[in-house]
Motif scaffolding. Structure first.
Motif, PDB file in Angstrom:
ATOM      1  N   GLY A 182       0.825  -1.198   0.000  1.00  0.00           N
ATOM      2  CA  GLY A 182       0.000   0.000   0.000  1.00  0.00           C
ATOM      3  C   GLY A 182       0.866   1.258   0.000  1.00  0.00           C
ATOM      4  N   ALA A 223       1.999   3.054   2.363  1.00  0.00           N
ATOM      5  CA  ALA A 223       2.979   3.140   3.459  1.00  0.00           C
ATOM      6  C   ALA A 223       3.179   4.564   3.973  1.00  0.00           C
ATOM      7  N   ASP A 258       3.708   5.764   6.726  1.00  0.00           N
ATOM      8  CA  ASP A 258       4.747   5.930   7.759  1.00  0.00           C
ATOM      9  C   ASP A 258       6.117   6.278   7.168  1.00  0.00           C
TER      10      ASP A 258
HETATM   11  P1  ATP Z   1      -2.960  -1.264   2.339  1.00  0.00           P
HETATM   12  O1  ATP Z   1      -4.069  -1.515   3.285  1.00  0.00           O
HETATM   13  O2  ATP Z   1      -3.165  -0.099   1.438  1.00  0.00           O
HETATM   14  O3  ATP Z   1      -2.493  -2.496   1.634  1.00  0.00           O
HETATM   15  P2  ATP Z   1      -1.182  -1.378   4.575  1.00  0.00           P
HETATM   16  O4  ATP Z   1      -1.502  -0.390   5.638  1.00  0.00           O
HETATM   17  O5  ATP Z   1      -1.564  -2.798   4.726  1.00  0.00           O
HETATM   18  O6  ATP Z   1      -1.701  -0.802   3.180  1.00  0.00           O
HETATM   19  P3  ATP Z   1       1.351  -1.015   3.371  1.00  0.00           P
HETATM   20  O7  ATP Z   1       1.207   0.422   3.040  1.00  0.00           O
HETATM   21  O8  ATP Z   1       1.235  -1.968   2.257  1.00  0.00           O
HETATM   22  O9  ATP Z   1       0.334  -1.379   4.481  1.00  0.00           O
HETATM   23  O10 ATP Z   1       2.712  -1.263   4.112  1.00  0.00           O
HETATM   24  C1  ATP Z   1       2.882  -1.822   5.377  1.00  0.00           C
HETATM   25  C2  ATP Z   1       4.274  -1.461   5.868  1.00  0.00           C
HETATM   26  O11 ATP Z   1       5.262  -2.098   5.066  1.00  0.00           O
HETATM   27  C3  ATP Z   1       4.519   0.042   5.678  1.00  0.00           C
HETATM   28  O12 ATP Z   1       4.113   0.728   6.804  1.00  0.00           O
HETATM   29  C4  ATP Z   1       6.002   0.128   5.409  1.00  0.00           C
HETATM   30  O13 ATP Z   1       6.702   0.247   6.600  1.00  0.00           O
HETATM   31  C5  ATP Z   1       6.320  -1.207   4.738  1.00  0.00           C
HETATM   32  N1  ATP Z   1       6.394  -1.055   3.272  1.00  0.00           N
HETATM   33  C6  ATP Z   1       5.393  -1.239   2.380  1.00  0.00           C
HETATM   34  N2  ATP Z   1       5.816  -1.011   1.131  1.00  0.00           N
HETATM   35  C7  ATP Z   1       7.117  -0.680   1.211  1.00  0.00           C
HETATM   36  C8  ATP Z   1       8.112  -0.318   0.244  1.00  0.00           C
HETATM   37  N3  ATP Z   1       7.861  -0.252  -1.080  1.00  0.00           N
HETATM   38  N4  ATP Z   1       9.341  -0.017   0.692  1.00  0.00           N
HETATM   39  C9  ATP Z   1       9.627  -0.080   2.001  1.00  0.00           C
HETATM   40  N5  ATP Z   1       8.747  -0.418   2.949  1.00  0.00           N
HETATM   41  C10 ATP Z   1       7.486  -0.710   2.589  1.00  0.00           C
END
Ligand code: ATP
Length: 329
Positions: free
Chosen positions: A259, A261, A263
């Motif tokens: 997603g 991310a 953070d």
């Molecule tokens: P969604 O519900 O939109 O899938 P999510 O809240 O489940 O999003 P992500 O945004 O996919 O979570 O990411 C989860 C964690 O993984 C992030 O907070 C980040 O720390 C890490 N992360 C995700 N993608 C990357 C990336 N391309 N590079 C580095 N870290 C990442």
């Protein structure tokens, strides 16, 4: 060739810049039709997925998409779910395999997750029964179950895979998951050269973290597919490297599993590997095998040379990592 680049929010901006710079250097004859979506356009256009984005994908047929935030709780419908439904992108394809110099618990993992993308609990049919009760409806149809099963088996044949394993909870959701399972069984009869296996989703998760090498192609309804594909991404190094694609009869949208991310957004530390491998798969899909191989080889070579972003234990920023890939094209 015109291809839609959907530019989302969060780390979407940083990884989109990586895509644009690398594709320029590739000389792949791509003209990006850049379409912004997500939180940033809600204010100006009233929707995170304005019609112009859908029109662009309908026009160009192929899109590469960076992540778009879905606000939790109230608010707008998920852009991802909406895109998949509007364009009938019924198959979500997520290959998970070990990458060079990415340390993981298991070697030789090579699993392809095929997830049904249009129904199940993601049909978005929910209601508040009363103040203390809410319900969500799980929709499973024979039509959608058969076409995703056929997709999984066709993929297996085309890519020299040996087995398709259908994953359900048909012992509990006897009617809904039962229909998905029966559809897969029926379709499997048409593919005598591909082994067919059935497993319950809880057992599948345990087996995956203990012995992932036993799995080849996994076939799942939407919700289990979402969860299990993140699990598989974790097996091979995490979300930063997990590529994906949403494929339908008429359109295909390639995107990383991760997603937006929030953070780590704006810090130039996101790993663009997942979107670049998704882009390489996009090139293969449109028949530009040379660009697909060139891009994938350069990404793998960069990793092999020990050049990594922070999520993989390295100290390269997104933009420096991008420059290193360009140097290896
Ligand atoms: P969604 O519900 O939109 O899938 P999510 O809240 O489940 O999003 P992500 O945004 O996919 O979570 O990411 C989860 C964690 O993984 C992030 O907070 C980040 O720390 C890490 N992360 C995700 N993608 C990357 C990336 N391309 N590079 C580095 N870290 C990442």
């Amino acid at each position: 060739m015109d291809i839609t680049l959907i530019k989302g929010d969060g780390i979407g901006e940083e990884i989109a810049a990586s895509v644009i710079n690398i594709t320029d250097a590739l000389n792949a004859d791509i003209n990006w039709d850049i379409q912004t979506a997500g939180m940033d356009v809600i204010e100006s256009e009233g929707s995170p997925l304005p019609m112009r984005v859908l029109e662009s994908v309908r026009r160009n047929k192929i899109a590469l998409k960076t992540p778009v935030t879905t606000p939790i709780g109230k608010g707008f419908r998920s852009v991802n779910v909406q895109l998949r439904k509007e364009l009938d992108l019924y198959a979500n394809l997520r290959p998970c395999y070990n990458l060079p110099s990415v340390k993981t618990r298991f070697d030789n993992v090579d699993i392809v997750v095929v997830r049904e993308n249009t129904e199940d609990l993601y049909a978005g049919i929910e209601r508040q029964v009363d103040e203390n009760t809410a319900e969500s409806i799980k929709i499973i149809t024979r039509k959608a179950s058969e076409r995703i099963s056929k997709f999984a088996f066709d993929y297996a044949v085309k890519n020299n895979r040996k087995e398709v394993c259908v994953v359900t909870k048909a012992n509990i959701c006897k009617l809904s998951d039962g229909l998905f399972l029966n559809s897969a069984r029926e379709i499997s009869n048409k593919y005598p050269n591909i082994r067919f296996r059935e497993i319950l989703v809880d057992n599948c998760c345990m087996q995956l973290v203990q012995n992932p090498n036993q799995f080849d192609v996994l076939l799942l309804p939407n919700l289990y597919g979402d969860i299990v594909s993140d699990l598989c991404a974790g097996l091979v190094g995490g979300l930063g490297i997990a590529q994906g694609a949403n494929i339908g009869e008429d359109y295909a949208v390639f995107e990383p599993v991760h997603g937006s991310a929030p953070d780590i957004a704006g810090k130039d530390i996101a790993n663009p590997t997942a979107i670049l491998l998704s882009e390489a798969e996009m090139f293969n899909y449109i028949g530009n095998i040379q660009a697909g191989n060139q891009l994938k080889d350069a990404v793998l070579k960069t990793l092999r040379d020990g050049i990594k972003t922070a999520d993989l234990g390295g100290n390269y920023s997104c933009s420096k990592f991008t420059k290193e890939i360009i140097a290896r094209l």
